[in-house]
Design a protein around this motif. Structure first.
Motif, PDB file in Angstrom:
ATOM      1  N   LEU A  48      10.989  -3.983  11.575  1.00  0.00           N
ATOM      2  CA  LEU A  48       9.607  -3.514  11.549  1.00  0.00           C
ATOM      3  C   LEU A  48       9.401  -2.338  12.495  1.00  0.00           C
ATOM      4  CD1 LEU A  48       7.574  -6.828  11.238  1.00  0.00           C
ATOM      5  CD2 LEU A  48       8.080  -5.133   9.461  1.00  0.00           C
ATOM      6  N   LEU A  49      10.201  -2.243  13.547  1.00  0.00           N
ATOM      7  CA  LEU A  49      10.123  -1.057  14.405  1.00  0.00           C
ATOM      8  C   LEU A  49      10.624   0.168  13.635  1.00  0.00           C
ATOM      9  CD1 LEU A  49       9.476   0.159  17.161  1.00  0.00           C
ATOM     10  CD2 LEU A  49      11.836  -0.332  17.846  1.00  0.00           C
ATOM     11  N   LYS A  50      11.619  -0.006  12.786  1.00  0.00           N
ATOM     12  CA  LYS A  50      12.076   1.096  11.937  1.00  0.00           C
ATOM     13  C   LYS A  50      10.946   1.532  10.999  1.00  0.00           C
ATOM     14  CE  LYS A  50      16.939  -0.358  11.988  1.00  0.00           C
ATOM     15  NZ  LYS A  50      18.074  -0.876  11.188  1.00  0.00           N
ATOM     16  N   TRP A  51      10.198   0.578  10.488  1.00  0.00           N
ATOM     17  CA  TRP A  51       9.060   0.879   9.625  1.00  0.00           C
ATOM     18  C   TRP A  51       7.996   1.642  10.414  1.00  0.00           C
ATOM     19  CZ3 TRP A  51       7.721   1.844   5.038  1.00  0.00           C
ATOM     20  CH2 TRP A  51       6.453   1.591   4.513  1.00  0.00           C
ATOM     21  N   ASP A  52       7.724   1.187  11.627  1.00  0.00           N
ATOM     22  CA  ASP A  52       6.772   1.870  12.501  1.00  0.00           C
ATOM     23  C   ASP A  52       7.198   3.312  12.750  1.00  0.00           C
ATOM     24  OD1 ASP A  52       4.785   2.184  14.781  1.00  0.00           O
ATOM     25  OD2 ASP A  52       6.650   2.246  15.919  1.00  0.00           O
ATOM     26  N   ALA A  94       0.830  -1.206   0.000  1.00  0.00           N
ATOM     27  CA  ALA A  94       0.000   0.000   0.000  1.00  0.00           C
ATOM     28  C   ALA A  94       0.865   1.257   0.000  1.00  0.00           C
ATOM     29  CB  ALA A  94      -0.925  -0.012   1.218  1.00  0.00           C
ATOM     30  N   ALA A  95       1.927   1.245   0.827  1.00  0.00           N
ATOM     31  CA  ALA A  95       2.811   2.411   0.883  1.00  0.00           C
ATOM     32  C   ALA A  95       3.511   2.642  -0.455  1.00  0.00           C
ATOM     33  CB  ALA A  95       3.837   2.230   1.999  1.00  0.00           C
ATOM     34  N   ALA A  96       3.847   1.544  -1.152  1.00  0.00           N
ATOM     35  CA  ALA A  96       4.509   1.677  -2.462  1.00  0.00           C
ATOM     36  C   ALA A  96       3.576   2.346  -3.464  1.00  0.00           C
ATOM     37  CB  ALA A  96       4.944   0.304  -2.961  1.00  0.00           C
ATOM     38  N   ILE A  97       2.307   1.963  -3.452  1.00  0.00           N
ATOM     39  CA  ILE A  97       1.336   2.602  -4.344  1.00  0.00           C
ATOM     40  C   ILE A  97       1.226   4.094  -4.031  1.00  0.00           C
ATOM     41  CG2 ILE A  97      -1.132   2.772  -4.899  1.00  0.00           C
ATOM     42  CD1 ILE A  97       0.135   0.447  -6.320  1.00  0.00           C
ATOM     43  N   MET A  98       1.195   4.430  -2.737  1.00  0.00           N
ATOM     44  CA  MET A  98       1.099   5.837  -2.348  1.00  0.00           C
ATOM     45  C   MET A  98       2.334   6.616  -2.791  1.00  0.00           C
ATOM     46  SD  MET A  98      -1.864   5.745  -1.163  1.00  0.00           S
ATOM     47  CE  MET A  98      -1.950   7.491  -0.785  1.00  0.00           C
ATOM     48  N   LYS A  99       3.500   5.993  -2.698  1.00  0.00           N
ATOM     49  CA  LYS A  99       4.741   6.668  -3.125  1.00  0.00           C
ATOM     50  C   LYS A  99       4.733   6.912  -4.632  1.00  0.00           C
ATOM     51  CE  LYS A  99       8.831   8.391  -2.516  1.00  0.00           C
ATOM     52  NZ  LYS A  99       8.972   9.714  -1.841  1.00  0.00           N
ATOM     53  N   LEU A 100       4.289   5.928  -5.389  1.00  0.00           N
ATOM     54  CA  LEU A 100       4.204   6.099  -6.841  1.00  0.00           C
ATOM     55  C   LEU A 100       3.196   7.175  -7.206  1.00  0.00           C
ATOM     56  CD1 LEU A 100       4.376   2.328  -7.813  1.00  0.00           C
ATOM     57  CD2 LEU A 100       6.044   4.074  -8.483  1.00  0.00           C
ATOM     58  N   GLU A 153       7.508  11.883   8.192  1.00  0.00           N
ATOM     59  CA  GLU A 153       7.368  11.966   6.742  1.00  0.00           C
ATOM     60  C   GLU A 153       8.661  11.508   6.061  1.00  0.00           C
ATOM     61  OE1 GLU A 153       5.223  15.370   5.077  1.00  0.00           O
ATOM     62  OE2 GLU A 153       4.793  16.024   7.124  1.00  0.00           O
ATOM     63  N   GLN A 154       9.327  10.520   6.675  1.00  0.00           N
ATOM     64  CA  GLN A 154      10.572  10.006   6.105  1.00  0.00           C
ATOM     65  C   GLN A 154      10.374   9.410   4.719  1.00  0.00           C
ATOM     66  OE1 GLN A 154      11.876   7.738   9.905  1.00  0.00           O
ATOM     67  NE2 GLN A 154      13.740   7.939   8.705  1.00  0.00           N
ATOM     68  N   VAL A 155       9.295   8.643   4.548  1.00  0.00           N
ATOM     69  CA  VAL A 155       9.105   7.954   3.268  1.00  0.00           C
ATOM     70  C   VAL A 155       7.835   8.383   2.549  1.00  0.00           C
ATOM     71  CG1 VAL A 155      10.472   5.934   3.888  1.00  0.00           C
ATOM     72  CG2 VAL A 155       8.039   5.987   4.472  1.00  0.00           C
ATOM     73  N   LEU A 156       6.861   8.921   3.258  1.00  0.00           N
ATOM     74  CA  LEU A 156       5.612   9.374   2.648  1.00  0.00           C
ATOM     75  C   LEU A 156       5.191  10.703   3.261  1.00  0.00           C
ATOM     76  CD1 LEU A 156       3.469   6.089   2.598  1.00  0.00           C
ATOM     77  CD2 LEU A 156       4.512   7.215   0.615  1.00  0.00           C
TER      78      LEU A 156
END
Length: 472
Positions: A381-385, A225-231, A391-394
Motif C-alpha cells: 500500500l505504500l507503493k500505491w501511495d 475508482a482508479a480503475a474507472i479513471m484509467k479506463l 503519474e506512474q499509473v494515472l
C-alpha cells in the motif's frame, strides 16, 4: 512314598525356575523402559547458529522431549533485545522495537504487550540458566528460523529484519499500544518508512508480523475508482456515461452517471446479500430490484452497492475480471506482489470479533468485487501511495478528480478529503467481519499512515488522527 517325594521336588524345581525367569524378564523389560525414558529425557546437543555464525553460548542449545531449547538471555540479546530481571513480576523482561516481553521461569507463558503466547512446553533451568523453547522465543521476538540441513538438527536464527521503530515514531507506537490496536502499521515520511510494526494476534497464539498479508476492506475502493479513471483515460468509458448503458433496466439508470457512483451520490442501495461464491452478476441483479435511497445527484449516501456496479462496469469495458484488470493495470506494474482478490483459501491474517467479552477468530469476511475484496500488505500500500504522488499509473487530471470533494461530506472518488493547516489530507477507512483498516496521506508528499487492523469495531478515523497528531 519316595516316588511321590521325587515328583514334589521336581515340581518345586519347575516352579522356582519359572519364577526366576519371570523376575529376570521383568527386570530386563524394566531396564529397557528406563533406558528408553532416559534417552527421551536426555539433553541432546543441537547446533543453533545466529545469522550463520556459531555464537558463544553460555549453555549449549539442546533437544529435550522433541523441543529445541536455547538460553533465554543469550538468544534474546543475540537477536537484538535487551534483557533484565524484573523483580516485581519475578520474570525475565525483554525489550525490543518498543515491545515489552515477560517470561516467568518454569512456565510456558510469554506476555507480549499484554498478549499471551503459550509455548509448547515449560522453560527449564540448566546450571542456573533459563532455557526456553526456541520456536516460541523466535515468535515473540518476530525472528526468523530456518533449518540448515536435511536432518533438521541444525538451525539458524536471525533477527527481525522487517519491523522498524524510529525515535520520531516512538510516541505513535505508544499511542497505538494504549489504544489496543491489533494489526499491521506503517508510517512513512515522503516515502521513507519510519515505523513498520505488527501488533496483537494474527492467529490463535500467534503474533502479527508487519509483512503479513491481510484484508484491506474498503481501502479496495481507491483501486476501483482508479480503475474507472484509467479506463476513461483509455477511451473505454466516460464519467458522464449513464448506468443504463451498462445495466439496462436499473431504476432511473438513465439519470445515474458513473460520476455519481464514484462519489456516492447516485442513490443506489448500500447493501446486498453477502454469500460466499455469489457472482458479481447475481449481485447486480439483486441491486436492480432495490429502490433508490434518493433521487440521483441530490444527496450523499455511502454505497457499497454503487461500487459493486463500478466493478461490473470495469469487467464489461475491460473484457477481463475485476481482479485481473487491477493486477495488470496497477499491481504488477507497481511491484505489488502481495496484493490481490481474497478467497477463503488465501492465507491472510485472521480477523477477530468480540464475543461475550472475548476476542474470537471471525468467520471468513465475504464481500464483493469493487468494495472490500482485496488483501494487501502495508508495504504494497505504500507503493500505491507513492504511485498516487506521481503519474506512474494515472495522469494528473485523473488524480485531481480522485481528490476533489463532490458533496458536503467531502468525498471524492474512493477518497475523503480534508484540510489540516496548509496540507490537504486524503484518507479512507474500511471495516469488515473481523477487520478495521485505514489509510491517510498528504497530497504531494509528507506523512502517510497505513493501519491494517484485524479487530472489528476499531474507530479507525480517530486512530489515524491520533497517530498523525503524535508525530507532528
Amino acid at each position: 512314598m519316595k516316588r511321590t517325594q521325587h515328583r514334589t521336588v521336581l515340581l518345586l524345581s519347575y516352579v522356582l525356575s519359572a519364577v526366576v525367569l519371570m523376575i529376570c524378564t521383568f527386570s530386563l523389560n524394566t531396564s529397557i523402559v528406563q533406558a528408553s525414558q532416559n534417552q527421551a529425557t536426555k539433553d541432546i546437543p543441537i547446533e543453533v547458529t545466529v545469522k550463520g555464525e556459531i555464537p558463544q553460548w553460555g549453555i549449549q542449545p539442546f533437544l529435550y522431549n522433541g523441543t529445541t531449547y536455547v538460553p533465554l538471555r543469550d538468544t534474546a540479546e543475540f537477536l537484538g533485545a535487551s534483557v533484565r530481571w524484573n523483580a516485581t513480576k519475578k520474570s525475565s523482561q525483554l525489550d525490543i522495537q518498543g515491545d515489552t516481553i515477560f517470561h516467568k521461569p518454569g512456565t510456558a507463558i510469554f506476555d507480549v504487550n499484554g498478549y499471551t503466547i503459550k509455548a509448547p512446553a515449560n522453560s527449564l533451568t540448566r546450571q542456573g540458566t533459563t532455557m526456553v523453547p526456541l520456536k516460541s522465543l523466535a515468535d515473540v521476538l518476530k525472528a526468523n528460523i530456518r533449518f540448515t540441513n536435511q536432518s533438521l538438527k541444525a538451525i539458524d536464527i536471525s533477527p527481525d529484519n522487517v519491523s522498524l521503530l524510529t525515535k520520531e515514531t516512538e510516541a505513535a507506537d505508544t499511542y497505538l499500544k494504549k489504544q489496543g490496536f491489533s494489526g499491521m502499521a506503517l508510517i512513512a515520511n515522503n516515502g521513507e518508512v519510519i515505523l513498520r510494526k505488527g501488533y496483537g494476534y494474527g492467529d490463535e497464539n500467534k503474533l502479527n508480523r508487519p509483512d503479513k498479508e491481510t484484508r484491506i476492506a474498503s481501502l479496495t475502493k481507491s483501486f476501483t475508482a482508479a480503475a474507472i479513471m484509467k479506463l476513461a483515460e483509455d477511451g473505454k468509458l466516460a464519467l458522464n456515461d449513464t448506468l443504463e448503458a451498462y445495466v439496462p433496466g436499473f431504476p432511473e439508470g438513465s439519470q445515474i452517471t458513473l460520476h455519481m457512483l464514484l462519489s456516492h451520490t447516485s442513490g443506489a442501495a448500500a447493501n446486498f446479500t453477502r454469500t460466499d461464491g455469489m457472482s458479481l452478476q447475481s449481485t447486480v441483479d439483486e441491486l436492480k430490484k432495490k429502490p433508490l435511497d434518493f433521487k440521483p445527484g441530490t444527496d450523499f449516501k455511502y454505497s457499497n452497492g454503487g461500487y459493486v456496479l463500478l466493478a461490473y462496469i470495469i469487467e464489461q469495458t475491460s473484457g477481463t475480471s475485476y481482479g485481473q484488470y487491477l493486477n495488470d493495470t496497477f499491481f504488477k506494474p507497481l511491484g505489488m506482489k502481495h496484493t490481490g482478490e481474497a478467497t477463503p483459501s488465501k492465507n491472510t491474517t485472521k480477523g477477530f470479533v468480540l464475543s461475550k467479552g472475548q476476542w474470537e477468530i471471525a468467520d471468513y469476511y465475504v464481500s464483493q468485487s469493487g468494495t472490500g475484496t482485496l488483501y494487501s500488505t502495508v508495504d504494497d500500500l505504500l507503493k500505491w501511495d507513492n504511485a498516487l504522488n506521481t503519474e506512474q499509473v494515472l495522469g494528473q487530471d485523473s488524480l485531481d478528480k480522485l481528490f476533489t470533494p463532490y458533496s458536503s461530506k467531502n468525498y471524492g472518488y474512493g477518497w475523503m478529503i480534508k484540510k489540516l493547516g496548509n496540507s490537504t489530507i486524503v484518507f479512507h477507512n474500511g471495516s469488515g467481519t473481523g477487520y478495521s483498516t485505514g489509510l491517510s496521506r498528504e497530497l504531494g508528499g509528507g506523512i502517510t499512515i497505513i493501519l491494517l487492523g484485524n479487530h472489528a469495531g476499531m474507530d479507525m478515523l480517530n486512530l489515524l488522527d491520533g497517530v498523525r497528531e503524535s508525530i507532528r
